[in-house]
Design a protein around this motif. Sequence first.
Motif, PDB file in Angstrom:
ATOM      1  N   LEU A  46     -40.635 -46.000   9.837  1.00 20.04           N
ATOM      2  CA  LEU A  46     -39.428 -46.812  10.023  1.00 20.04           C
ATOM      3  C   LEU A  46     -38.462 -46.612   8.863  1.00 20.04           C
ATOM      4  CD1 LEU A  46     -40.965 -50.151  11.358  1.00 20.04           C
ATOM      5  CD2 LEU A  46     -39.692 -48.444  12.655  1.00 20.04           C
ATOM      6  N   LEU A  49     -36.689 -43.263   9.363  1.00 23.68           N
ATOM      7  CA  LEU A  49     -35.709 -43.315  10.449  1.00 23.68           C
ATOM      8  C   LEU A  49     -34.498 -44.166  10.103  1.00 23.68           C
ATOM      9  CD1 LEU A  49     -38.040 -43.706  13.568  1.00 23.68           C
ATOM     10  CD2 LEU A  49     -36.748 -41.684  12.897  1.00 23.68           C
ATOM     11  N   PHE A  51     -34.314 -47.332  10.045  1.00 18.13           N
ATOM     12  CA  PHE A  51     -34.228 -48.425  11.013  1.00 18.13           C
ATOM     13  C   PHE A  51     -33.534 -49.612  10.344  1.00 18.13           C
ATOM     14  CE2 PHE A  51     -35.689 -51.807  13.764  1.00 18.13           C
ATOM     15  CZ  PHE A  51     -35.749 -51.205  15.012  1.00 18.13           C
ATOM     16  N   GLN A  65     -36.021 -56.571  10.406  1.00 13.10           N
ATOM     17  CA  GLN A  65     -36.344 -56.024  11.722  1.00 13.10           C
ATOM     18  C   GLN A  65     -37.519 -55.055  11.650  1.00 13.10           C
ATOM     19  OE1 GLN A  65     -32.922 -55.866  14.840  1.00 13.10           O
ATOM     20  NE2 GLN A  65     -32.262 -54.633  13.102  1.00 13.10           N
ATOM     21  N   ARG A  66     -37.646 -54.356  10.540  1.00 13.89           N
ATOM     22  CA  ARG A  66     -38.770 -53.437  10.389  1.00 13.89           C
ATOM     23  C   ARG A  66     -40.086 -54.193  10.372  1.00 13.89           C
ATOM     24  NH1 ARG A  66     -36.494 -49.449   5.542  1.00 13.89           N
ATOM     25  NH2 ARG A  66     -34.506 -48.896   6.551  1.00 13.89           N
ATOM     26  N   LEU A  69     -40.774 -55.431  13.938  1.00 14.32           N
ATOM     27  CA  LEU A  69     -41.192 -54.340  14.806  1.00 14.32           C
ATOM     28  C   LEU A  69     -42.603 -53.876  14.469  1.00 14.32           C
ATOM     29  CD1 LEU A  69     -40.403 -52.447  17.072  1.00 14.32           C
ATOM     30  CD2 LEU A  69     -39.365 -50.927  15.395  1.00 14.32           C
ATOM     31  N   LEU A 121     -33.547 -47.855  20.244  1.00 10.73           N
ATOM     32  CA  LEU A 121     -34.240 -47.695  18.959  1.00 10.73           C
ATOM     33  C   LEU A 121     -35.720 -47.406  19.172  1.00 10.73           C
ATOM     34  CD1 LEU A 121     -32.604 -50.569  16.869  1.00 10.73           C
ATOM     35  CD2 LEU A 121     -32.131 -48.126  16.729  1.00 10.73           C
ATOM     36  N   LEU A 125     -37.815 -44.096  18.073  1.00  8.23           N
ATOM     37  CA  LEU A 125     -39.068 -44.176  17.318  1.00  8.23           C
ATOM     38  C   LEU A 125     -40.162 -43.382  18.014  1.00  8.23           C
ATOM     39  CD1 LEU A 125     -40.811 -45.353  15.057  1.00  8.23           C
ATOM     40  CD2 LEU A 125     -41.101 -47.416  16.436  1.00  8.23           C
ATOM     41  N   SER A 128     -39.671 -39.677  17.524  1.00 12.13           N
ATOM     42  CA  SER A 128     -39.815 -39.212  16.135  1.00 12.13           C
ATOM     43  C   SER A 128     -41.185 -38.604  15.864  1.00 12.13           C
ATOM     44  CB  SER A 128     -39.568 -40.376  15.165  1.00 12.13           C
ATOM     45  OG  SER A 128     -40.623 -41.325  15.230  1.00 12.13           O
TER      46      SER A 128
END
Length: 330
Positions: A46, A49, A51, A65-66, A69, A121, A125, A128
């Motif tokens: 994350l 990326l 994020f 948010q990471r 998630l 998103l 992910l 990735s």
Amino acid sequence: MAPPGVKSIPEESPWLQGWDGLVPRDGNSLSQNKLLMVARELSARLARLAFPLHRCKRSNRVFTQRQHLALLVLRQLLGKSYREFCAIIELCTPVLRAVGLRRVPHFTTLQKFAARVDQQLLDALLASFSDVIRGRLQLAVDSTGFACSSASHYFIAVLQRNEAKAIRTAPRSVRRHMKQTLAVDTRTQLILAARYRYGPTADAPDGIPILEAASRAGKVGSVVADKGYDSGAIRQYIWYRLKAKAHIPLRVNAEGETRRSSIYDRKQRAEFRESKYRRRALIETVHSVEKRVMRGDVLARSTPCQNKELLLRAVAYDLRRVVALAYDFY
């Protein structure tokens, strides 16, 4: 002193030496725990990326948010409801440290975040994980179903004794299921793209969308699929848009003969290799692991949340698979 009848833990016990020196089952360090390695891999991915940490400027910034998630993915890996997961994960201090948390959010916080997280998103992910693959992608495409009802098998069997009553009573919750279509790399068994819809439906309509999503992860070398994807449009997309080879068997008619009239059918017959097609069985392994290790049903009730829940489950599977490839265990 321990109470009568209760054995006390000796002071030299490895359990009293902190988190790094233990571990009970096989003598390895706690850092080799699968769940902990999955949490670390997810946090690092994350971060790579980029994020976004917060949804908007006015966020309360208690959690990122990471972190939300990461907890949602770990929930899918454990296959628990929101309440059960929060009760379990608050006891897993090393996992919370790996995610960057000092306390666990309320289960309704995770539930609300799952409803508003952007599905694009999650698609990014999932795509990735192609950074683990070297060379062109060797894709296998297939679909499976997940129950979207909490009704027991016995209740469904009784209800289906009267077909008219079953249709009138619960046509969606009992007779329908969530159909998952995956694009999997056969060399690493990693999921690169996923699409969902209510079933039962035909496989062919999902062929081009799932291939288009998988092609964003890298260049495609070949595509393997069963007869459900026997479509001229799908073959043209594979040959002329993806510049790849298609190993899709032709359908057989009632007389046991395959079509011969179309130029695409003749081209497919010349290109098809049975040895390549046999690797399609690896995607069945992916479906089996998803349902055995995690769950074979969906707990969410609304359609968008059901799609996101299964997408998070695919991400959890990929994380588990990446850790298995890196450390050579299952």
